[in-house]
Design a protein around this motif. Structure first.
Motif, PDB file in Angstrom:
ATOM      1  N   GLY A  49       0.825  -1.212   0.000  1.00 42.63           N
ATOM      2  CA  GLY A  49       0.000   0.000   0.000  1.00 42.63           C
ATOM      3  C   GLY A  49       0.859   1.262   0.000  1.00 42.63           C
ATOM      4  N   TRP A  50       1.897   1.281   0.830  1.00 43.52           N
ATOM      5  CA  TRP A  50       2.796   2.448   0.855  1.00 43.52           C
ATOM      6  C   TRP A  50       3.379   2.702  -0.537  1.00 43.52           C
ATOM      7  CZ3 TRP A  50       5.739   0.454   5.792  1.00 43.52           C
ATOM      8  CH2 TRP A  50       5.127   0.971   6.951  1.00 43.52           C
ATOM      9  N   HIS A  51       3.682   1.603  -1.253  1.00 37.95           N
ATOM     10  CA  HIS A  51       4.354   1.744  -2.552  1.00 37.95           C
ATOM     11  C   HIS A  51       3.354   1.854  -3.710  1.00 37.95           C
ATOM     12  CE1 HIS A  51       8.240   1.689  -4.566  1.00 37.95           C
ATOM     13  NE2 HIS A  51       7.675   1.032  -5.561  1.00 37.95           N
ATOM     14  N   GLY A  52       2.084   1.686  -3.427  1.00 37.01           N
ATOM     15  CA  GLY A  52       1.071   1.826  -4.480  1.00 37.01           C
ATOM     16  C   GLY A  52       0.923   0.603  -5.359  1.00 37.01           C
ATOM     17  N   VAL A  53       1.333  -0.574  -4.862  1.00 40.30           N
ATOM     18  CA  VAL A  53       1.209  -1.798  -5.667  1.00 40.30           C
ATOM     19  C   VAL A  53      -0.179  -2.412  -5.429  1.00 40.30           C
ATOM     20  CG1 VAL A  53       2.131  -4.107  -6.098  1.00 40.30           C
ATOM     21  CG2 VAL A  53       3.689  -2.247  -5.450  1.00 40.30           C
ATOM     22  N   PRO A  54      -0.959  -2.637  -6.496  1.00 44.40           N
ATOM     23  CA  PRO A  54      -2.289  -3.225  -6.319  1.00 44.40           C
ATOM     24  C   PRO A  54      -2.197  -4.611  -5.670  1.00 44.40           C
ATOM     25  CG  PRO A  54      -2.029  -2.366  -8.543  1.00 44.40           C
ATOM     26  CD  PRO A  54      -0.672  -2.322  -7.900  1.00 44.40           C
ATOM     27  N   HIS A  55      -3.085  -4.865  -4.719  1.00 41.82           N
ATOM     28  CA  HIS A  55      -3.027  -6.148  -3.998  1.00 41.82           C
ATOM     29  C   HIS A  55      -4.361  -6.425  -3.324  1.00 41.82           C
ATOM     30  CE1 HIS A  55      -2.170  -3.095  -0.946  1.00 41.82           C
ATOM     31  NE2 HIS A  55      -2.677  -3.949  -0.060  1.00 41.82           N
ATOM     32  N   HIS A  56      -4.566  -7.686  -2.975  1.00 38.02           N
ATOM     33  CA  HIS A  56      -5.683  -8.083  -2.116  1.00 38.02           C
ATOM     34  C   HIS A  56      -5.141  -9.018  -1.042  1.00 38.02           C
ATOM     35  CE1 HIS A  56      -8.180  -6.782  -5.543  1.00 38.02           C
ATOM     36  NE2 HIS A  56      -9.116  -6.584  -4.621  1.00 38.02           N
ATOM     37  N   ILE A  57      -5.599  -8.841   0.181  1.00 32.26           N
ATOM     38  CA  ILE A  57      -5.310  -9.805   1.247  1.00 32.26           C
ATOM     39  C   ILE A  57      -6.269 -10.975   1.069  1.00 32.26           C
ATOM     40  CG2 ILE A  57      -5.351 -10.187   3.749  1.00 32.26           C
ATOM     41  CD1 ILE A  57      -4.916  -7.063   3.991  1.00 32.26           C
TER      42      ILE A  57
END
Ligand code: MRU
Length: 362
Positions: A210-218
């Motif tokens: 999130g800090w780096h702006g990489v799209p992700h889902h937990i």
């Protein structure tokens, strides 16, 4: 890496030439707190309770711990005691032993009056080396991510635990190729295993991405196999706490199940590691790697935050049931598609790793 545009590392010299500062990871993701380690005992405590964690960061913190012990008493007996005390903090990540042996080997021949300054400088050097090693892991891993990029949607990468910059000094191991791919404009999306019981994925990896702006889902720890069956994972990338000379991979509990699911679904399973994570003294990971057993409370209770911002730690299990908490497992080499190191990508087998060893010590 950067938080709100400000460059950060997970550990840095205290500015007084004597101490070291860390991000207190037991407080994340609910609070960003730093902490000064002044004595060897502070380093011991920080590693044990996991204020610092992740194999490479454990090693660097232990190196600083040994240095701080030498400030208080630079004699041979104190060196031996500090070594043993730090070594006993966590049993699985071999980077701890590697770092302690390296510092001790430098200090032993020295006059005690030079030991503190030498050890403190060496710990700083080891931190800087870790940053460069992880950057290079990313350079090599980036090529693999590129080979999965079709232009028709994101490269979906599943990762387990936190092998990010918080687990190292900077960049991370498993995350370094991901950050470098994202920075190169490649569309990447990360499935983040929550990684019970301590939630390093949901708490730390998700925070970093999130800090780096990489799209992700937990995702829950049990979701990966389903996502792989439905073609929603292009590759897995994980870190490791110890790799044997035959390529077996020890990592956070649950990694093995992901590797099994990956093989059943023809999903490549890559492991990122700095070469100090290879334990050349062991070959059979299941038989020979000590697996840390942690306190049952880590399974029975879980930190969370209420709407008013207060952090609470409720029990999340049935009353009176005990819990078992093995913290790591071993993925056999046959399930590993490749070992991504700072020296390049190697097959997970004895022959390839022997070649790597020769490259390290020509
Ligand atoms: O128990 P932890 O949080 O120290 O475990 C961390 C891991 O298992 C990481 O995947 C491993 O140390 C690699 S870190 C680059």
């Amino acid at each position: 890496m950067r938080i709100d545009g400000v460059a950060k590392r997970s550990i840095w010299p205290g500015g007084d030439g004597e101490t070291v500062e860390i991000i207190d990871q037991t407080k994340l993701p609910f609070e960003f707190a730093t902490r000064r380690l002044t004595h060897c005992d502070d380093a011991v405590e920080a590693i044990k309770v996991m204020r610092v964690r992740g194999a490479p960061l454990i090693g660097v913190t232990a190196a600083y711990g040994l240095a701080m012990a030498m400030r208080e008493d630079p004699g041979d007996a104190a060196l031996a005691t500090a070594y043993e005390t730090l070594f006993a903090t966590r049993p699985t990540a071999v980077n701890l032993r590697w770092a302690l042996e390296r510092v001790r080997a430098h200090l032993s021949p020295l006059d005690p009056s030079h030991r503190f300054s030498t050890a403190y400088a060496l710990a700083g050097q080891m931190a800087d080396e870790d940053v460069e090693i992880n950057r290079m892991i990313g350079v090599h891993g980036l090529e693999i991510i590129k080979s999965h990029a079709s232009g028709g949607g994101p490269v979906n990468i599943l990762t387990h635990c936190n092998a990010g910059w918080l687990a190292t000094v900077d960049w991370g191991t498993a995350t370094s190729p991901i950050y470098q791919a994202h920075d190169a404009g490649i569309d990447v999306h990360v499935w983040v295993d929550e990684t019970r019981p301590r939630n390093q994925g949901a708490f730390l990896t998700a925070l970093e991405l999130g800090w780096h702006g990489v799209p992700h889902h937990i995702i829950t720890d049990n979701a990966g196999g389903h996502l792989m069956q439905h073609g929603r994972v292009d590759m897995c990338i994980v870190g490791t706490d110890r790799v044997t000379a035959s390529g077996d991979v020890c990592n956070k509990i649950g990694t093995y199940l992901k590797a099994l699911a990956a093989q059943d679904n023809n999903v490549p399973f890559y492991v990122c590691l700095p070469t100090p994570t290879i334990d050349w003294r062991v070959s059979d990971g299941v038989a020979e790697i000590p697996i840390e057993e942690r306190a049952e409370d880590e399974v029975l209770y879980l930190d969370g935050v209420l709407a008013d911002g207060s952090v609470v730690t409720p029990r999340i299990t049935a009353p009176n049931s005990p819990a078992a908490n093995p913290a790591f497992d071993v993925t056999p080499a046959r399930l590993v598609s490749g070992l991504i190191t700072e020296m390049g990508v190697f097959d997970a087998n004895t022959a390839a790793l022997s070649q790597l060893k020769r490259n390290l010590n020509p």
